[in-house]
Enzyme design. Sequence first.
Site, PDB file in Angstrom:
ATOM      1  N   LYS A 223      12.337 -51.720  37.470  1.00 19.29           N
ATOM      2  CA  LYS A 223      11.875 -50.676  38.393  1.00 19.29           C
ATOM      3  C   LYS A 223      13.001 -50.234  39.326  1.00 19.29           C
ATOM      4  O   LYS A 223      13.210 -49.046  39.549  1.00 19.29           O
ATOM      5  CB  LYS A 223      10.679 -51.193  39.205  1.00 19.29           C
ATOM      6  CG  LYS A 223      10.107 -50.138  40.116  1.00 19.29           C
ATOM      7  CD  LYS A 223       8.646 -50.299  40.377  1.00 19.29           C
ATOM      8  CE  LYS A 223       8.102 -49.087  41.109  1.00 19.29           C
ATOM      9  NZ  LYS A 223       6.689 -49.211  41.427  1.00 19.29           N
ATOM     10  N   GLU A 233      10.955 -39.264  42.311  1.00 15.49           N
ATOM     11  CA  GLU A 233      10.312 -38.879  41.063  1.00 15.49           C
ATOM     12  C   GLU A 233      10.529 -37.415  40.700  1.00 15.49           C
ATOM     13  O   GLU A 233       9.586 -36.671  40.407  1.00 15.49           O
ATOM     14  CB  GLU A 233       8.801 -39.202  41.100  1.00 15.49           C
ATOM     15  CG  GLU A 233       8.183 -39.163  39.716  1.00 15.49           C
ATOM     16  CD  GLU A 233       6.817 -39.843  39.655  1.00 15.49           C
ATOM     17  OE1 GLU A 233       6.749 -41.036  39.969  1.00 15.49           O
ATOM     18  OE2 GLU A 233       5.855 -39.186  39.258  1.00 15.49           O
ATOM     19  N   ARG A 237      12.127 -41.128  37.034  1.00 14.61           N
ATOM     20  CA  ARG A 237      11.159 -42.105  37.535  1.00 14.61           C
ATOM     21  C   ARG A 237       9.810 -41.981  36.843  1.00 14.61           C
ATOM     22  O   ARG A 237       9.026 -42.927  36.849  1.00 14.61           O
ATOM     23  CB  ARG A 237      10.996 -41.927  39.050  1.00 14.61           C
ATOM     24  CG  ARG A 237      10.064 -42.947  39.650  1.00 14.61           C
ATOM     25  CD  ARG A 237      10.141 -43.026  41.144  1.00 14.61           C
ATOM     26  NE  ARG A 237       9.189 -44.024  41.610  1.00 14.61           N
ATOM     27  CZ  ARG A 237       9.145 -44.514  42.832  1.00 14.61           C
ATOM     28  NH1 ARG A 237       9.996 -44.105  43.719  1.00 14.61           N
ATOM     29  NH2 ARG A 237       8.243 -45.421  43.158  1.00 14.61           N
ATOM     30  N   ASN A 241       5.529 -44.251  34.606  1.00 15.28           N
ATOM     31  CA  ASN A 241       4.125 -43.911  34.384  1.00 15.28           C
ATOM     32  C   ASN A 241       3.708 -44.050  32.919  1.00 15.28           C
ATOM     33  O   ASN A 241       2.637 -43.573  32.544  1.00 15.28           O
ATOM     34  CB  ASN A 241       3.859 -42.481  34.864  1.00 15.28           C
ATOM     35  CG  ASN A 241       3.889 -42.373  36.376  1.00 15.28           C
ATOM     36  OD1 ASN A 241       3.426 -43.270  37.069  1.00 15.28           O
ATOM     37  ND2 ASN A 241       4.457 -41.299  36.881  1.00 15.28           N
ATOM     38  N   HIS A 248      -5.148 -43.509  34.128  1.00 21.84           N
ATOM     39  CA  HIS A 248      -5.813 -42.860  35.261  1.00 21.84           C
ATOM     40  C   HIS A 248      -7.099 -42.172  34.815  1.00 21.84           C
ATOM     41  O   HIS A 248      -8.096 -42.181  35.536  1.00 21.84           O
ATOM     42  CB  HIS A 248      -4.871 -41.858  35.925  1.00 21.84           C
ATOM     43  CG  HIS A 248      -3.814 -42.509  36.777  1.00 21.84           C
ATOM     44  ND1 HIS A 248      -2.671 -41.866  37.193  1.00 21.84           N
ATOM     45  CD2 HIS A 248      -3.734 -43.761  37.291  1.00 21.84           C
ATOM     46  CE1 HIS A 248      -1.947 -42.683  37.927  1.00 21.84           C
ATOM     47  NE2 HIS A 248      -2.564 -43.849  38.002  1.00 21.84           N
ATOM     48  N   HIS A 261      -6.759 -51.510  37.268  1.00 21.11           N
ATOM     49  CA  HIS A 261      -5.674 -50.593  36.951  1.00 21.11           C
ATOM     50  C   HIS A 261      -4.772 -51.097  35.815  1.00 21.11           C
ATOM     51  O   HIS A 261      -4.528 -50.381  34.839  1.00 21.11           O
ATOM     52  CB  HIS A 261      -4.844 -50.336  38.212  1.00 21.11           C
ATOM     53  CG  HIS A 261      -3.642 -49.476  37.977  1.00 21.11           C
ATOM     54  ND1 HIS A 261      -3.733 -48.160  37.587  1.00 21.11           N
ATOM     55  CD2 HIS A 261      -2.302 -49.746  38.047  1.00 21.11           C
ATOM     56  CE1 HIS A 261      -2.513 -47.657  37.437  1.00 21.11           C
ATOM     57  NE2 HIS A 261      -1.638 -48.598  37.723  1.00 21.11           N
TER      58      HIS A 261
END
Lengths: 362, 362
Positions: A223, A233, A237, A241, A248, A261
Amino acid sequence: MNNTQRTVRVLTQRPYEVVIGPGVLERAQAFIERRSGAFIVLTDENVEPLYLEGLGLSDKERVLTVPPGEGTKSFEHLERVLDFMAAGGLDRASFLVALGGGVIGDLGSLAASLYMRGVEVVQCPTTLLSQVDSSVGGKTAVNLQAGKNLAGSFHQPCAVFADTRTLASLESEEFRSGLGEVVKSALIGDKELLARLEGETIALLDRDPELLGEIVERCVGVKRAIVERDEREAGDRKKLNLGHTFAHAIERVAGYGTVPHGIAVGTGLVLALEASQQSGTLRDGTLPERVRRLLDTLGIPVSLPVLRRRYDVALPGEDLLDAMRLDKKGTAGMPRFILVAEIGEVAVDCELEPGLLAQRFE
Amino acid sequence: MNNTQRTVRVLTQRPYEVVIGPGVLERAQAFIERRSGAFIVLTDENVEPLYLEGLGLSDKERVLTVPPGEGTKSFEHLERVLDFMAAGGLDRASFLVALGGGVIGDLGSLAASLYMRGVEVVQCPTTLLSQVDSSVGGKTAVNLQAGKNLAGSFHQPCAVFADTRTLASLESEEFRSGLGEVVKSALIGDKELLARLEGETIALLDRDPELLGEIVERCVGVKRAIVERDEREAGDRKKLNLGHTFAHAIERVAGYGTVPHGIAVGTGLVLALEASQQSGTLRDGTLPERVRRLLDTLGIPVSLPVLRRRYDVALPGEDLLDAMRLDKKGTAGMPRFILVAEIGEVAVDCELEPGLLAQRFE
């Protein structure tokens, strides 16, 4: 038991250290006590009885304890935290200590970024998910009615203390949720980590503290490298995701808090790999099966049907498609995906042919 | 009527232009139409019927109209704006247009800074106060129970369109409120502006559009220079808060919305100058009397007793002192003040002897 403590330095605009290992909450205590500023601690009802003492804080007036769970990432609680900071007389030299999982970290760092237009935040993540992912990198958020994390800011912590001892107390569901993000980290940037996970699932599920320290360090390392290149982002970056457009949508349609999550991310990884394969992006054809097998061993659903059964949710394909249209990664209603070529080589901002997408949601 | 339009460039990390003059709302319209992104317009019930049409927007679905007044700078309305953005399908390439005074600008730019962790905001300030001060420089905020502007962020606009034609419709109280900030701008950085104000009070109160254009340009120029040096208020930018420690206390104790912000600032300037004199900081001994006379001609209370009578508020000295302790400029309960040596030479972070302070509040 070995007591190795590790440090990762994150060289964002304002650099900071991530200290990882068993017992680092004691170092957090020393860090907090050295500072002259006033502070509050934000924690939740699950974490408070377990770890607040470990932080050496006796002054309960400085502690705000909120309910656990995704529902707490709301404007209502954000305002409550800010009012608590004001009531405690915090000023611009003050700071907030976020002691808990991702919800506490996201909410607390957003409150810190807003209070008097920004005070510092010390992250003390106590879940695997927050240690490997959400406590590092400066993303803050609360949820809106319309979707998860739709309101937030970028606000790097001034220090992160990831005490791997706290992972022993996690419920297995919560621990598994963190493993979903661990597998994601491996896929986007650490080939060796993926091999370690495959080779040491039993030690991993036994929560071997030494192994966990190494895994947290490796994930933070992945990360860190990406966040340093793209703090806000703008592009690169987005890799972080991977699996999240699917995740999501799953979380939203199931109702926030129903599917943890990281579990949704795990299932999302399989869907993203399958989409990568079908769209011709995937070069390493062994990955989908490897990841499916690994996730299955770790107890994470490897397909939507399995996920639906496990959590007793309908998750209709149409609703998932609708939910994806408002994802932050999208532009003007077209959901965007992150696809995989091979470990460490990931393409962002991909569109998927609608037919192919619908197929993923069967 | 001359139609001079002026442009001030603000060279913050992300530079932008402030376009000033009669009729610049038409240029705002062209600017908005050129952009490809979706947007919403935030405005209030007073401004909507007057100026929304000037922006050339027929699509009412894009417009969120909120109640006027300081009460709207709340978390409740912030969430409402964000929900409206989400409902409109806004994405990261979208933007928000803030059409109105300081409340709309502060609330709208905070919402823009939070939505998906930051989308752009176009400021169309329609009050003198927002044109000369709050629309430029990137400060955003809502109020907390405990105080004004206690939650916010730094988020520069991508453009500012200050149409001086809109100033003709302001109620005289609202116009005077802007003049308080104009006098502040002159004191902290523009000797010539102070002389112009003193020499042209009648034209000013007649709202001569050419004179107003020049005044707005000068005030924006003062602010620009300071904001460029210190975008996030680490030091120098605090100068812009001259008179504000007093003003925020007055506004809070009177009840937000009772005394308009710029009026409180005007009275605060007199108190700050008197404190500067008594503490020995003031070199230009003519300033307190000059500023008192100017403010009085402009219809702004030049002392607390006058202010108390005018707004029929008690404002006990003790309450004012208490309120100042939580001001953002303070540290650990000690209120800090900005004191004046001469025009353009201002000292920040000053403490005042308690006796001297109490005396100011008689």
